[in-house]
Enzyme design. Structure first.
Site, PDB file in Angstrom:
ATOM      1  CE  LYS A  44      -4.431  -1.604   1.850  1.00 41.01           C
ATOM      2  NZ  LYS A  44      -5.285  -1.536   2.884  1.00 41.01           N
TER       3      LYS A  44
ATOM      4  CD  GLU B 174      -4.359   6.104   4.150  1.00 38.06           C
ATOM      5  OE1 GLU B 174      -5.596   5.949   4.462  1.00 38.06           O
ATOM      6  OE2 GLU B 174      -4.044   5.343   2.984  1.00 38.06           O
ATOM      7  CE  LYS B 175      -6.297  15.275   9.692  1.00 44.08           C
ATOM      8  NZ  LYS B 175      -5.979  15.463  11.151  1.00 44.08           N
TER       9      LYS B 175
ATOM     10  CB  ILE C 225     -11.019  10.686   5.768  1.00 49.23           C
ATOM     11  CG1 ILE C 225      -9.628  10.795   5.010  1.00 49.23           C
ATOM     12  CG2 ILE C 225     -11.980  11.730   5.000  1.00 49.23           C
ATOM     13  CD1 ILE C 225      -8.923  12.229   4.806  1.00 49.23           C
TER      14      ILE C 225
ATOM     15  CG  ASN D 111      -8.725  -4.427  -3.652  1.00 52.43           C
ATOM     16  OD1 ASN D 111      -7.689  -4.337  -3.026  1.00 52.43           O
ATOM     17  ND2 ASN D 111      -9.975  -3.659  -3.388  1.00 52.43           N
TER      18      ASN D 111
ATOM     19  NE  ARG E 141      -8.924  -9.028  -4.039  1.00 50.82           N
ATOM     20  CZ  ARG E 141     -10.028  -8.131  -3.477  1.00 50.82           C
ATOM     21  NH1 ARG E 141     -11.015  -8.360  -4.219  1.00 50.82           N
ATOM     22  NH2 ARG E 141      -9.879  -7.471  -2.263  1.00 50.82           N
TER      23      ARG E 141
HETATM   24  P1  ADP Z   1      -8.502  -3.109   3.259  1.00 52.93           P
HETATM   25  O1  ADP Z   1      -7.595  -3.271   2.206  1.00 52.93           O
HETATM   26  O2  ADP Z   1      -7.930  -3.741   4.579  1.00 52.93           O
HETATM   27  O3  ADP Z   1      -9.802  -3.016   2.985  1.00 52.93           O
HETATM   28  P2  ADP Z   1      -8.582  -0.443   2.807  1.00 52.93           P
HETATM   29  O4  ADP Z   1      -7.506   0.799   2.734  1.00 52.93           O
HETATM   30  O5  ADP Z   1      -9.377  -0.559   1.483  1.00 52.93           O
HETATM   31  O6  ADP Z   1      -8.194  -1.461   3.743  1.00 52.93           O
HETATM   32  O7  ADP Z   1      -9.898   0.525   3.784  1.00 52.93           O
HETATM   33  C1  ADP Z   1     -10.832  -0.105   4.256  1.00 52.93           C
HETATM   34  C2  ADP Z   1     -11.984   0.694   4.963  1.00 52.93           C
HETATM   35  O8  ADP Z   1     -11.034   1.452   6.188  1.00 52.93           O
HETATM   36  C3  ADP Z   1     -12.311   1.791   4.170  1.00 52.93           C
HETATM   37  O9  ADP Z   1     -13.266   1.754   3.226  1.00 52.93           O
HETATM   38  C4  ADP Z   1     -12.781   2.853   5.200  1.00 52.93           C
HETATM   39  O10 ADP Z   1     -13.949   2.569   5.726  1.00 52.93           O
HETATM   40  C5  ADP Z   1     -11.626   2.724   6.053  1.00 52.93           C
HETATM   41  N1  ADP Z   1     -10.536   3.519   5.975  1.00 52.93           N
HETATM   42  C6  ADP Z   1      -9.302   3.253   5.486  1.00 52.93           C
HETATM   43  N2  ADP Z   1      -8.425   4.122   5.401  1.00 52.93           N
HETATM   44  C7  ADP Z   1      -9.242   5.426   6.037  1.00 52.93           C
HETATM   45  C8  ADP Z   1      -8.809   6.757   6.464  1.00 52.93           C
HETATM   46  N3  ADP Z   1      -7.502   7.332   5.832  1.00 52.93           N
HETATM   47  N4  ADP Z   1      -9.601   7.453   6.978  1.00 52.93           N
HETATM   48  C9  ADP Z   1     -11.038   6.950   7.157  1.00 52.93           C
HETATM   49  N5  ADP Z   1     -11.410   5.551   7.021  1.00 52.93           N
HETATM   50  C10 ADP Z   1     -10.341   4.820   6.433  1.00 52.93           C
END
Ligand code: ADP
Length: 454
Positions: free
Chosen positions: A116, A200-201, A203, A290, A292
């Site tokens: 990532k 990450e910040k 959100i 992703n 896939r």
């Molecule tokens: P994974 O690969 O484990 O699915 P993701 O990076 O796709 O992880 O994030 C999954 C979920 O986590 C997002 O859909 C969101 O709900 C929450 N999330 C991820 N990053 C952030 C962020 N920087 N701020 C707020 N919520 C986040």
């Protein structure tokens, strides 16, 4: 030309791939673990080979056995589905070196997007907005805390190798950061064999909006629109829909362009998904790609009329995409509910066991993708998802009404499922008004009595 495909997966996605192959006149080989012998995909494939015992590490994750099965049965290509080996660059390489097509992107693209921190850096260079965060992994506590302070709390600590909502922790101040940083690292090491994390910040109140990408091996990349996957529990998706009730045509265009730029940065081919968080002001940030097919791909299939699994196979065959961006039309609204063998009234406890009566809904605009049937025993070893209900209509209102109606017809006796929970959500004003953000489920569960779901 691909004439025979090995399906390196189980459950509903394996059946989905069998179905696409049948329509294309391609032969299928199912591989399965001992307890999966009853599964519909094993019964409906042309051939089936048992590759080991129940544990995934003894079967669906055994690249050596899967490739041996492919060689014995003389297949031309392997479809990895989602999960298991689908995002394993080494497996993709092994397939290629054995002269078997891996139905997915090149291993190089999987590698870039699989880390990532590298993915963020790659797309940022291509001008795609990312969530403000640490530049790369932060592998010492003092360095990490410094980065957290300069970003400003709250921050989210994420595993570089993360997936499936695991290895993610939120910290609101220095004290919670010190604790969560270690928990995240231990969790990441345990889940992915790689304890490296980045920041990450966090959100607030975002929507999770992702774009479906399709690229061919001749350099053309287009998008098939978005899916709004904001209804999540513990960062895992429960409901997905398209189009997003939040996006304007202008924002869709902007994020769609950014999604294509992200895919181009990884020289992407085949089907993939670029995920964004979109804040209440419409500012959007890349979170991951992703590499896939996704669980929720049928939502896009229903609104665009394009069969994504067939497209994946055609692209792997070396065919050119038959359409341009301007040809893609979104004429319907579709909603997917994940049907999990879990008890929502008891904190989503897994509910494996034998299904007594199984009756799936039908009628206009109703699609059920599932490998189970009356008398099927759900093994306790795998993911709890046993099917997906995908309903479409001319408008969001019609799709919602149809989903509620179909859920009311759906009978799965003998085990607990998420069906009653989905019914309650379809009747909830916040969801009906299209206002759900990623905080929705927690808020909804907090104001609803669990008895409603039993
Ligand atoms: P994974 O690969 O484990 O699915 P993701 O990076 O796709 O992880 O994030 C999954 C979920 O986590 C997002 O859909 C969101 O709900 C929450 N999330 C991820 N990053 C952030 C962020 N920087 N701020 C707020 N919520 C986040």
């Amino acid at each position: 030309m691909i004439q025979k495909i090995l399906i390196a997966n189980r459950g509903e996605i394996a059946l989905r791939i069998v179905r696409a192959c049948r329509e294309l006149g391609i032969k299928t080989l199912a591989v399965y673990s001992e307890p999966d012998v009853q599964s519909l995909h094993v019964q409906l494939a042309d051939e089936a080979i048992c590759i080991g015992q129940a544990k995934s590490s003894d079967s669906y994750l055994r690249a050596d056995r899967i490739i041996s099965a492919a060689e014995i049965a003389d297949v031309d290509a392997i479809h990895p589905g989602y999960g298991f080996l689908s995002e394993n660059a080494k497996f993709a390489e092994q397939c290629e070196s054995c002269n078997i097509k891996f139905i997915g992107p090149k291993s190089k693209s999987i590698k870039i997007m699989g880390d990532k921190a590298v993915a963020r850096e790659t797309v940022a260079k291509a001008g795609v907005p990312t969530v403000p965060g640490s530049n790369g992994p932060v592998d010492s506590e003092s360095e990490a805390m410094k980065a957290a302070r300069s970003l400003g709390y709250p921050v989210i600590i994420k595993a570089v190798a993360g997936g499936g909502g695991r290895g993610m922790r939120i910290a609101h101040n220095d004290v919670s950061f010190a604790k969560e940083y270690h928990v995240a690292r231990v969790e990441a090491e345990k889940a992915f064999g790689n304890g490296s994390v980045y920041l990450e910040k966090y959100i607030e109140q975002p929507r999770h909006i992702e774009f479906q990408i399709l690229g061919d091996s001749h350099g053309k990349i287009i998008h098939l629109g978005e899916r709004d996957c904001s209804v999540q529990r513990r960062h895992q998706k429960l409901i997905e829909e398209s189009p997003s009730p939040f996006l304007t045509a202008d924002l869709r265009k902007k994020i769609g362009k950014a999604a294509i730029r992200a895919a181009e940065a990884a020289e992407y081919e085949n089907a993939g998904t670029v995920e964004f968080l979109v804040d209440p002001k419409g500012r959007f940030y890349f979170i991951e790609m992703n590499t896939r097919i996704q669980v929720e791909h049928p939502v896009t299939e229903e609104v665009t009329g394009i069969d994504l699994i067939k497209q994946q196979i055609n692209v792997a065959n070396g065919d050119k995409l038959e359409f341009d961006q301007g040809d893609i039309k979104w004429e319907k609204h579709a909603i997917e509910c994940r049907i999990n063998a879990e008890d929502p009234a008891r904190n989503f406890a897994p509910s494996p066991g034998t299904i007594g009566l199984y009756y799936s809904p039908g009628g206009p605009g109703v699609r059920v993708d599932s490998h189970v049937y009356s008398g099927y025993t759900i093994p306790p070893y795998y993911d709890s998802m046993i099917g997906k209900l995908v309903c479409s209509g001319k408008t969001r209102k019609e799709a919602l009404e149809r989903t509620y109606r179909a859920l009311s017809e759906f009978l799965i006796r003998g085990i607990k499922t998420t069906i009653p929970l989905h019914k309650a959500i379809m009747a909830d004003p916040v969801f009906i008004e299209g206002k759900a953000t990623t905080s929705y489920m927690e808020e909804f569960l907090g104001r609803t009595t669990p008895d409603l779901f039993s």
